[in-house]
Design an enzyme around this catalytic site. Structure first.
Site, PDB file in Angstrom:
ATOM      1  N   ASP A 248      11.961  35.796  38.719  1.00 44.47           N
ATOM      2  CA  ASP A 248      12.031  37.052  37.932  1.00 44.47           C
ATOM      3  C   ASP A 248      13.496  36.961  37.511  1.00 44.47           C
ATOM      4  O   ASP A 248      14.357  36.274  37.725  1.00 44.47           O
ATOM      5  CB  ASP A 248      11.758  38.153  38.880  1.00 44.47           C
ATOM      6  CG  ASP A 248      11.424  39.539  38.210  1.00 44.47           C
ATOM      7  OD1 ASP A 248      11.930  39.591  36.971  1.00 44.47           O
ATOM      8  OD2 ASP A 248      10.857  40.379  38.622  1.00 44.47           O
TER       9      ASP A 248
HETATM   10  C1  NOJ Z   1      12.079  42.267  35.798  1.00 45.84           C
HETATM   11  C2  NOJ Z   1      10.666  42.653  36.271  1.00 45.84           C
HETATM   12  O1  NOJ Z   1      10.686  42.671  37.443  1.00 45.84           O
HETATM   13  C3  NOJ Z   1       9.520  41.671  35.536  1.00 45.84           C
HETATM   14  O2  NOJ Z   1       8.324  42.390  35.970  1.00 45.84           O
HETATM   15  C4  NOJ Z   1      10.012  41.409  34.246  1.00 45.84           C
HETATM   16  O3  NOJ Z   1       8.994  40.709  33.686  1.00 45.84           O
HETATM   17  C5  NOJ Z   1      11.378  41.020  34.066  1.00 45.84           C
HETATM   18  N1  NOJ Z   1      12.338  41.897  34.559  1.00 45.84           N
HETATM   19  C6  NOJ Z   1      11.547  40.595  32.499  1.00 45.84           C
HETATM   20  O4  NOJ Z   1      11.613  41.703  31.785  1.00 45.84           O
END
Ligand code: NOJ
Length: 761
Positions: free
Chosen positions: A303
């Site tokens: 993530d």
């Molecule tokens: C953080 C989030 O937890 C995740 O779900 C997302 O895909 C990413 N940011 C990218 O935006």
């Protein structure tokens, strides 16, 4: 519903998973892309890449092209686009995400495939959580439809629009089970129940990916966040998770397994730790379980700065250590920190990361780019023409309206106040969500626009015979009182025959980092509701919410309550369809509405405890709160229709089931009302005694049946021993003989029809 497909899948959880994989759609997708093998040119390419270029293939960055909401959905990153183009030229990037459309994608792709040394195409990702420009109901709302096929269709429509702009890869679906309603991200997922999460995870993957990943109308899906992100302590986003392996395997992992079985070929490591080990650095989770036990053949992305965050977790010493831990744990690609491109080369040089491991991850990523057709034509999805021609067209908007009305749950309808008459009555639309193009599309829309969505007042005015019969009063702000607001609202209510009170949460009260300590209607709106109720007009509460709420006072006591979540572009039309009876509500709660916030985490499939509190009483020394039974105000599965539904004639094909047998359980469902209705008939089971304790009820199957006025239908569920499997003492799937309760019921806490049977050895 509990057909052989589902039960066989359930049976294949765990040790038999590799067998499931070989027969899975993911395997079929791989085969469609070249016999399930990595194309030979990929290995050839890998031989010619420098270590730095390989690390570049494992480095994903947020788009630096500023100016859209994309930038506001994560902590700020680089906004120097020329620098990013230069990185593409130098082979330091595998792709970017949450970019800004075809023109931007074309610029970067051109730099990569025309001006970089190895000419490897970039991959473009994005969070297309519930629609691209046409916004569909938030995922939690859509799950309320109890119609996975609807989710497949909206996912496919979202992929159609998004891929037209050049997006290859979707960071969806989120398949995290969410049992604590304080957690803000429950809005992105499938609610509290494991079966619903599994079915919707699979449906969404099929919608996003289609049957051929080279299709320029589909995208690669990501099942996220691996794993147990929804089990954060206190529902606080990013917080510690400490659960048993059994709970992990039984509750949090099955939706991922379902997504992979449906073909999802990427997954995202979650931010949280599980029992002391951050997922991003957890080799047991990714190498052993995901790849070893399950045979997952896709790739894992961290993530956003998840690798870097292991330093703050207190798990990695520094950036280099974090890179080593994440990479060796099985995270193939790093999102946003830049750690892999900075530190992998020296880690390979020192031997801390074997060259083979590096090549293996690069192979996974390049194979995926090949499967997406990017080596055949790097511009296959980038089209300024399709970006416009596919955007918000009539069919997609109609689907949004359909999905919207199918997501609305009617909690209450005393005296058949709903549906409302289209003429002859003055209606006061009161509340901060009565009118105005705000808080319609919901959280997590990178490309959506509230200004292109239909608000409630517009939908209602279009539905009634006389637009002038509608009066609107804001009454209150969302979290702050409006000077003179209550007086104005009370005056509007006085002049009206019926009040529609549109209150609840703003769209930024749920979503990432938006956990709440109290899941209530904000205080100024509650005061507005009390004042309006005092006027005494028949009142319909139209709730806007990204989670289950604890309803109180005048809101809970209103004669009619609709849960309308965030429905997207067609919000006003969808709600008006239900309010005025063009559509009979058919959705059911995918999350339990508790009596008070302090019950969280509350979910219907809880364990019984040693001192269960007897139903309808408050007994001393029993599992209850002071002055409050630990039951839901409106449980999971609850929802009314405009029909009048009755259940009768429960029948079991036998009183016993041998280990190699099956049993069928049926009931008659009748609509004795004057309006057509769709009923979600739910089938629950309880295992009375087992070597590990079992939940008080578990949803095993459901069926949505359409019933004309006066019609009845017999609904039959077939149960096999594999459906009664649980994760036993050794953390392996187990089936044990014994007594089982079965219910066919309209919700998880309704008595419904009940019987028992024996599973015999
Ligand atoms: C953080 C989030 O937890 C995740 O779900 C997302 O895909 C990413 N940011 C990218 O935006």
């Amino acid at each position: 519903m509990l057909d052989s497909r589902i039960s066989r899948r359930a049976a294949l959880m765990g040790a038999g998973a590799v067998v499931a994989w070989s027969a899975s759609p993911a395997r079929a997708l791989l085969q469609a892309a070249g016999g399930g093998r990595v194309p030979a040119f990929v290995d050839d390419l890998i031989r010619r890449l420098t270590v730095e270029e390989k690390a570049g293939q494992l480095s994903l960055m947020a788009s630096a092209w500023g100016g859209s909401s994309a930038a506001s959905l994560n902590p700020p990153g680089n906004s120097d686009f020329p620098k990013q183009v230069e990185e593409a030229r130098r082979g330091q990037l595998t792709g970017v995400f949450n970019g800004n459309g075809a023109r931007m994608h074309r610029t970067l792709q051109t730099a990569a495939v025309r001006e970089s040394r190895m000419k490897i195409p970039l991959i473009f990702g994005a969070d297309i959580i519930h629609g691209h420009r046409t916004i569909f109901p938030v995922p939690l709302a859509e799950v309320a439809s109890f119609e996975p096929e609807l989710a497949r269709r909206t996912a496919e429509a979202a992929a159609y629009e998004a891929s037209g702009t050049g997006l290859d890869w979707n960071f969806a679906p989120m398949v995290d089970v969410a049992r604590d309603q304080r957690w803000g991200r429950g809005v992105e997922g499938g609610g509290e129940d494991v079966l619903l999460n599994r079915l919707f995870a699979a449906a969404r993957v099929r919608g996003f990916q289609g049957s051929n990943l080279k299709s320029d109308a589909h995208m690669l899906a990501t099942a996220k966040h691996f794993a147990a992100y929804g089990a954060a302590e206190a529902g606080l986003d990013y917080n510690t998770v400490d659960i048993s392996e059994r709970t992990l395997r039984e509750v949090y992992l099955p939706p991922f397994k379902a997504a992979f079985d449906a073909g999802a070929l990427s997954t995202m490591a979650s931010f949280n730790e599980i029992s002391g080990v951050p997922s991003t650095g957890n080799p047991w989770l990714m190498n052993q379980l995901l790849r070893g036990e399950w045979g997952f053949d896709g790739f894992v992305v961290s993530d956003y700065t998840g690798d870097e965050e292991m330093i703050a977790h207190g798990f990695a010493k520094d950036a280099r250590d974090a890179t080593r831990l994440a990479f060796l744990a099985g995270v193939d690609m790093s999102m946003q920190s830049g750690f892999y491109r900075t530190h992998l080369p020296s880690l390979v040089q020192s031997g801390e990361v074997p060259q083979d491991r590096l090549d293996q991850s690069v192979r996974r990523v390049l194979a995926m780019k090949a499967m997406l057709g990017l080596f055949d034509d790097p511009f296959r999805r980038i089209s300024e023409r399709r970006e416009e021609s596919r955007s918000m067209n009539r069919r997609t908007l109609a689907l949004s309206r359909e999905a919207g009305r199918k997501s609305i749950v009617m909690l209450k309808n005393d005296g058949d106040l709903l549906p409302l008459p289209r003429s002859g009555k003055r209606i006061a639309l009161i509340g901060p969500f009565a009118a105005g193009q705000h808080d319609l599309i919901g959280p997590w829309c990178v490309y959506g626009d509230d200004k292109k969505a239909v608000d409630l007042a517009t939908g209602v005015r279009e539905a009634v015979a006389d637009r002038n019969s509608i009066v609107v009063a804001e009454g209150s702000g969302i979290v702050e009182a409006l000077p003179g607001g209550i007086e104005q609202a009370v005056a509007a209510a006085r002049t009206a025959d019926i009040v529609v009170l549109a209150i609840g949460e703003s769209q930024n009260m749920s979503g990432e980092a938006q956990s709440r300590t109290e899941i209530i209607v904000p205080e100024p709106q509650q005061q507005l509701a009390e004042a309006v109720a005092a006027v005494g007009k028949p009142t319909v509460v139209v709730l806007k919410n990204g989670r289950a709420l604890a309803l109180e006072g005048a809101v809970a006591n209103a004669p009619a309550i609709l849960v309308t979540w965030f429905l997207g572009t067609e919000t006003g039309h969808s709600i008006a369809d239900v309010l005025f009876g063009a559509y009979s509500p058919s959705a059911r709660l995918p999350v339990s509405f508790p009596r008070e916030s302090g019950q969280q985490p509350y979910y219907y499939a809880h364990k019984p405890t040693g001192r269960p509190n007897p139903e309808g009483k408050l007994e001393e020394y029993k599992a209850r709160f002071r002055g409050l039974t630990n039951t839901a105000l409106y449980p999971f599965g609850h929802g009314l229709t405009y029909g009048r539904i009755g259940y009768s004639d429960l029948a079991l094909s036998a009183r016993g089931m041998p280990m190699n047998g099956e049993i069928s359980v049926s009931a008659r469902v009748t609509n004795s009302g004057r309006r057509a209705a769709e009923e979600v008939v739910q089938f629950y089971v309880r295992d009375r005694t087992a070597s590990v304790t079992r939940p008080v009820r578990e949803l095993k199957a459901f069926r949505k049946v359409a019933l004309a006025p006066g019609a009845s239908q017999t609904v039959r569920f077939v149960l096999r021993p594999a459906d009664l499997q649980f994760i036993g003492l050794q953390n392996r799937p187990t089936v044990e003989p014994g007594t089982f309760d079965v219910w066919i019921a309209p919700s998880a806490e309704a008595d419904g029809l009940h019987a028992t049977f024996e599973l015999t050895a």
